[in-house]
Design an enzyme around this catalytic site. Structure first.
Site, PDB file in Angstrom:
ATOM      1  N   ASN A 199     -10.441  -3.259   5.287  1.00 12.30           N
ATOM      2  CA  ASN A 199     -10.983  -2.549   4.190  1.00 12.30           C
ATOM      3  C   ASN A 199     -12.548  -2.732   4.327  1.00 12.30           C
ATOM      4  OD1 ASN A 199      -8.494  -2.738   2.586  1.00 12.30           O
ATOM      5  ND2 ASN A 199      -8.803  -4.757   2.800  1.00 12.30           N
TER       6      ASN A 199
ATOM      7  N   ASN B  43       0.889  -1.298   0.096  1.00 16.12           N
ATOM      8  CA  ASN B  43      -0.014  -0.061   0.029  1.00 16.12           C
ATOM      9  C   ASN B  43       0.883   1.392  -0.118  1.00 16.12           C
ATOM     10  OD1 ASN B  43      -2.642  -1.515   0.193  1.00 16.12           O
ATOM     11  ND2 ASN B  43      -1.958  -1.853   2.283  1.00 16.12           N
TER      12      ASN B  43
ATOM     13  N   CYS C  76      -5.246  -8.122  -3.621  1.00 16.16           N
ATOM     14  CA  CYS C  76      -5.508  -6.892  -4.469  1.00 16.16           C
ATOM     15  C   CYS C  76      -6.083  -7.332  -5.882  1.00 16.16           C
ATOM     16  CB  CYS C  76      -4.662  -5.910  -4.557  1.00 16.16           C
ATOM     17  SG  CYS C  76      -5.178  -4.540  -5.746  1.00 16.16           S
TER      18      CYS C  76
ATOM     19  N   CYS D 146     -12.308  -1.668  -5.724  1.00  9.13           N
ATOM     20  CA  CYS D 146     -11.706  -2.355  -5.026  1.00  9.13           C
ATOM     21  C   CYS D 146     -12.079  -4.161  -5.534  1.00  9.13           C
ATOM     22  CB  CYS D 146     -11.813  -2.281  -3.608  1.00  9.13           C
ATOM     23  SG  CYS D 146     -11.044  -3.471  -2.387  1.00  9.13           S
ATOM     24  N   GLY D 147     -11.361  -4.616  -6.220  1.00 11.61           N
ATOM     25  CA  GLY D 147     -11.545  -5.973  -6.589  1.00 11.61           C
ATOM     26  C   GLY D 147     -11.788  -7.052  -5.443  1.00 11.61           C
TER      27      GLY D 147
END
Length: 271
Positions: free
Chosen positions: A186, A64, A73, A213-214
């Site tokens: 998250n 990050n 990710c 965001c996958g």
């Protein structure tokens, strides 16, 4: 000098470093992260490395912007996949990618479109580093907000709302700073349009709110299916595009389909 690629997936911006063709140790990685943070705007720095699991063809390490390591990710995975296919690092239309201790099965569907299939998800408190006796809610401006924990290799909190307010960045940060998730979280905010389509906004750990965001999309659909709010195949809308997510709780897998593209190729920077 180190050559990097600037890449993008639904507004998520990445800097990709090929650490197979270029030898880069951990100390150089951190120096490179600081250099890139000064020169570029991006969400994650992606390092393509040789795998240390026999079944994997390639490995992905994810930083990050704040220097913390991310366990997953899925948008970044697609960016790496585009580069891997373009550079001939894999020799068929599919390959296995190692991310930390997990594996992702990547299939190229079209030139810039990929399917990412994984089977590493859990709904338990322990999988998200939450205490067993912790209530699954937090207080925001005097109101208790309920969330659902989901781990898809990285920890998520999924919050279902009838509309997505301007308070989302602040609300997400409140949960992140609460220490309910011991390793950070998250936070995904889901507006269910119908049982096959949702709007999603995500406040990412170590980043803030991102355009997409996958892994957050996968967590949202997994939680929606588990709570009988969604069908098994769902369209996920972000501010700059859409992803398709299919889940199978019985067979324990999820599959995400989406695109990736280059922003600029072959950028040379001093590490």
């Amino acid at each position: 000098m180190v050559t990097v690629q600037a890449m993008e997936a639904l507004g998520n911006e990445f800097i990709l470093v090929d650490a197979i063709s270029q030898k880069i140790d951990t100390e150089e990685e951190l120096k490179l992260l600081k250099t890139c943070a000064k020169e570029f705007s991006f969400d994650q720095l992606l390092f393509l490395e040789p795998p240390n699991q026999k079944s994997a063809h390639l490995k992905l390490k994810i930083y990050n912007v704040d220097g913390s390591l991310a366990e997953n990710c899925v948008n970044g995975i697609r960016a790496l996949a585009l580069y891997a296919f373009d550079e001939g690092l894999v020799f068929s239309d599919n390959f296995i990618l190692q991310i930390e201790d997990n594996l992702a099965h990547i299939t190229q569907l079209q030139k810039n479109e990929f399917a990412v299939k994984m089977n590493s998800f859990k709904f338990t408190r322990s999988s998200c580093a939450i205490d067993d006796n912790q209530e699954l809610q937090f207080n925001f401006e005097g109101k208790d907000i309920k969330f659902y924990p989901v781990s898809v290799g990285n920890p998520h909190a999924v919050i279902f709302q009838s509309n997505l307010s301007d308070q989302i960045p602040k609300m997400g940060l409140t949960l992140q700073e609460s220490n309910i998730y011991k390793n950070g979280v998250n936070v995904g905010f889901v507006e269910v349009l119908n049982d096959k389509e949702i709007n999603l906004r995500v406040v990412e750990r170590g980043v803030g709110e991102t355009l997409a965001c996958g892994s957050g999309a996968c967590a949202a659909v997994l939680s929606g299916v588990k709570n009988n709010l969604l069908q098994s195949y769902v369209l996920v809308n972000f501010k700059k595009g859409k992803l398709k997510v299919e889940v199978n709780l019985d067979e324990e897998w999820f599959n995400l389909i989406g695109e990736a593209k280059y922003v600029e190729k072959g950028i040379k920077i001093s590490s």
